[in-house]
Write a protein that holds these residues in place. Structure first.
Motif, PDB file in Angstrom:
ATOM      1  N   ASN A 116      11.821  27.068 -13.295  1.00  0.00           N
ATOM      2  CA  ASN A 116      13.020  26.751 -12.508  1.00  0.00           C
ATOM      3  C   ASN A 116      13.560  27.981 -11.792  1.00  0.00           C
ATOM      4  N   LEU A 117      13.481  29.131 -12.450  1.00  0.00           N
ATOM      5  CA  LEU A 117      13.886  30.375 -11.798  1.00  0.00           C
ATOM      6  C   LEU A 117      12.984  30.656 -10.604  1.00  0.00           C
ATOM      7  N   GLY A 118      11.671  30.462 -10.792  1.00  0.00           N
ATOM      8  CA  GLY A 118      10.729  30.696  -9.706  1.00  0.00           C
ATOM      9  C   GLY A 118      11.002  29.802  -8.502  1.00  0.00           C
ATOM     10  N   VAL A 119      11.282  28.526  -8.758  1.00  0.00           N
ATOM     11  CA  VAL A 119      11.586  27.596  -7.666  1.00  0.00           C
ATOM     12  C   VAL A 119      12.864  28.012  -6.943  1.00  0.00           C
ATOM     13  N   THR A 120      13.869  28.432  -7.698  1.00  0.00           N
ATOM     14  CA  THR A 120      15.134  28.859  -7.094  1.00  0.00           C
ATOM     15  C   THR A 120      14.938  30.062  -6.180  1.00  0.00           C
ATOM     16  N   ILE A 121      14.200  31.054  -6.659  1.00  0.00           N
ATOM     17  CA  ILE A 121      13.942  32.253  -5.854  1.00  0.00           C
ATOM     18  C   ILE A 121      13.098  31.899  -4.634  1.00  0.00           C
ATOM     19  N   PHE A 122      12.048  31.120  -4.856  1.00  0.00           N
ATOM     20  CA  PHE A 122      11.136  30.749  -3.771  1.00  0.00           C
ATOM     21  C   PHE A 122      11.879  30.050  -2.636  1.00  0.00           C
ATOM     22  N   HIS A 123      12.690  29.054  -2.990  1.00  0.00           N
ATOM     23  CA  HIS A 123      13.354  28.267  -1.951  1.00  0.00           C
ATOM     24  C   HIS A 123      14.582  28.967  -1.382  1.00  0.00           C
ATOM     25  N   GLY A 124      15.152  29.911  -2.139  1.00  0.00           N
ATOM     26  CA  GLY A 124      16.192  30.742  -1.566  1.00  0.00           C
ATOM     27  C   GLY A 124      15.634  31.608  -0.443  1.00  0.00           C
ATOM     28  N   LEU A 125      14.453  32.160  -0.647  1.00  0.00           N
ATOM     29  CA  LEU A 125      13.790  32.962   0.384  1.00  0.00           C
ATOM     30  C   LEU A 125      13.295  32.099   1.538  1.00  0.00           C
ATOM     31  N   LYS A 126      12.821  30.889   1.201  1.00  0.00           N
ATOM     32  CA  LYS A 126      12.352  30.003   2.262  1.00  0.00           C
ATOM     33  C   LYS A 126      13.498  29.548   3.155  1.00  0.00           C
ATOM     34  N   HIS A 127      14.648  29.319   2.560  1.00  0.00           N
ATOM     35  CA  HIS A 127      15.826  28.944   3.350  1.00  0.00           C
ATOM     36  C   HIS A 127      16.185  30.056   4.330  1.00  0.00           C
ATOM     37  N   ARG A 128      15.950  31.294   3.920  1.00  0.00           N
ATOM     38  CA  ARG A 128      16.278  32.440   4.769  1.00  0.00           C
ATOM     39  C   ARG A 128      15.221  32.674   5.843  1.00  0.00           C
ATOM     40  N   HIS A 129      13.937  32.492   5.503  1.00  0.00           N
ATOM     41  CA  HIS A 129      12.854  32.881   6.411  1.00  0.00           C
ATOM     42  C   HIS A 129      12.123  31.709   7.053  1.00  0.00           C
ATOM     43  N   GLY A 130      12.420  30.476   6.625  1.00  0.00           N
ATOM     44  CA  GLY A 130      11.667  29.336   7.149  1.00  0.00           C
ATOM     45  C   GLY A 130      10.223  29.381   6.669  1.00  0.00           C
ATOM     46  N   ARG A 131       9.293  29.094   7.548  1.00  0.00           N
ATOM     47  CA  ARG A 131       7.876  29.117   7.173  1.00  0.00           C
ATOM     48  C   ARG A 131       7.293  30.532   7.173  1.00  0.00           C
ATOM     49  N   LYS A 132       8.043  31.472   7.683  1.00  0.00           N
ATOM     50  CA  LYS A 132       7.551  32.848   7.730  1.00  0.00           C
ATOM     51  C   LYS A 132       7.619  33.494   6.338  1.00  0.00           C
ATOM     52  N   LYS A 133       6.826  34.535   6.169  1.00  0.00           N
ATOM     53  CA  LYS A 133       6.843  35.384   4.973  1.00  0.00           C
ATOM     54  C   LYS A 133       6.565  34.605   3.679  1.00  0.00           C
ATOM     55  N   LEU A 134       5.580  33.730   3.729  1.00  0.00           N
ATOM     56  CA  LEU A 134       5.137  33.050   2.510  1.00  0.00           C
ATOM     57  C   LEU A 134       4.688  34.065   1.469  1.00  0.00           C
ATOM     58  N   TRP A 135       4.057  35.146   1.931  1.00  0.00           N
ATOM     59  CA  TRP A 135       3.573  36.181   1.009  1.00  0.00           C
ATOM     60  C   TRP A 135       4.713  36.774   0.195  1.00  0.00           C
ATOM     61  N   LEU A 136       5.901  36.924   0.829  1.00  0.00           N
ATOM     62  CA  LEU A 136       7.034  37.530   0.143  1.00  0.00           C
ATOM     63  C   LEU A 136       7.580  36.605  -0.935  1.00  0.00           C
ATOM     64  N   ARG A 137       7.824  35.346  -0.588  1.00  0.00           N
ATOM     65  CA  ARG A 137       8.400  34.440  -1.584  1.00  0.00           C
ATOM     66  C   ARG A 137       7.382  34.074  -2.660  1.00  0.00           C
TER      67      ARG A 137
END
Length: 211
Positions: A116-137
């Motif tokens: 659940n922590l991983g999903v929260t971090i992943f989608h927090g970054l996705k909300h910020r970057h959209g489809r970009k920077k998949l490598w980062l999230r």
């Protein structure tokens, strides 16, 4: 495609619970055998979240959680079943699967918190970057959540079973292993995401033609 990714995720999750009973050594690193399997569940989760969204990722986590509970119940029942007269391996069976029973309990706690922590971090970054920077999230969510997962899982599963120095060594060595995998699995995340999106686009096109 979601159902297949979900099946792989849950299947690897259950397999890792059984394999965790065995410890193996690579140089000075002591790891549970599940280390070669469980890390892939984070990759599956990132692909599911990237392609199908946060709600789908949460549903997969819930499916894995309840499946582990069901597995734990049936393992317990199988231990209690009276062995046949010709079955000479009851003691070994109990030793292995009693360990697996404790491992599943450890897995339930560490899994629920870390995924659940991983999903929260992943989608927090996705909300910020959209489809970009998949490598980062992909990297940041996995590295962070797996640190929590490793500490919780190793502590609960092996506390009082192995000496404290060995316990700490297992936490450090397993996290180093997971960290390395999190770095090198990024190309596979891009590949699977592209494959899943292409599959879904083709499926939608076929549905439109059929209608």
């Amino acid at each position: 495609m979601y159902i297949y990714l979900n099946a792989v995720f849950v299947g690897l999750l259950l397999l890792s619970n059984v394999l965790s009973v065995k410890l193996f050594q690579m140089g000075s690193f002591v790891l549970p055998a599940a280390a070669i399997v469980y890390v892939i569940t984070y990759l599956m989760m990132d692909v599911i979240g990237e392609v199908y969204g946060k709600k789908a990722a949460r549903r997969t986590i819930q499916a894995g959680f309840f499946t582990q509970i069901i597995a734990m119940i049936f393992i317990y029942i199988s231990i209690l079943l009276p062995p046949a007269a010709d079955f000479q391996s009851q003691a070994a069976f109990e030793e292995i699967f009693n360990g697996s029973f404790r491992v599943i309990l450890a897995s339930l706690v560490s899994y629920f918190v870390s995924q659940n922590l991983g999903v929260t971090i992943f989608h927090g970054l996705k909300h910020r970057h959209g489809r970009k920077k998949l490598w980062l999230r992909n990297s940041l969510s996995t590295m962070t959540s797996q640190l929590i997962d490793t500490v919780l899982f190793i502590t609960i599963a092996f506390w009082s079973i192995v000496p404290t120095p060995v316990l700490l060594g297992m936490i450090i060595s397993q996290y180093i292993w997971k960290f390395i995998v999190a770095v090198i699995d990024t190309p596979f995340a891009y590949l699977l995401v592209r494959w899943a999106r292409k599959y879904e686009a083709k499926h939608q096109t076929e549905l439109l033609k059929a209608s």
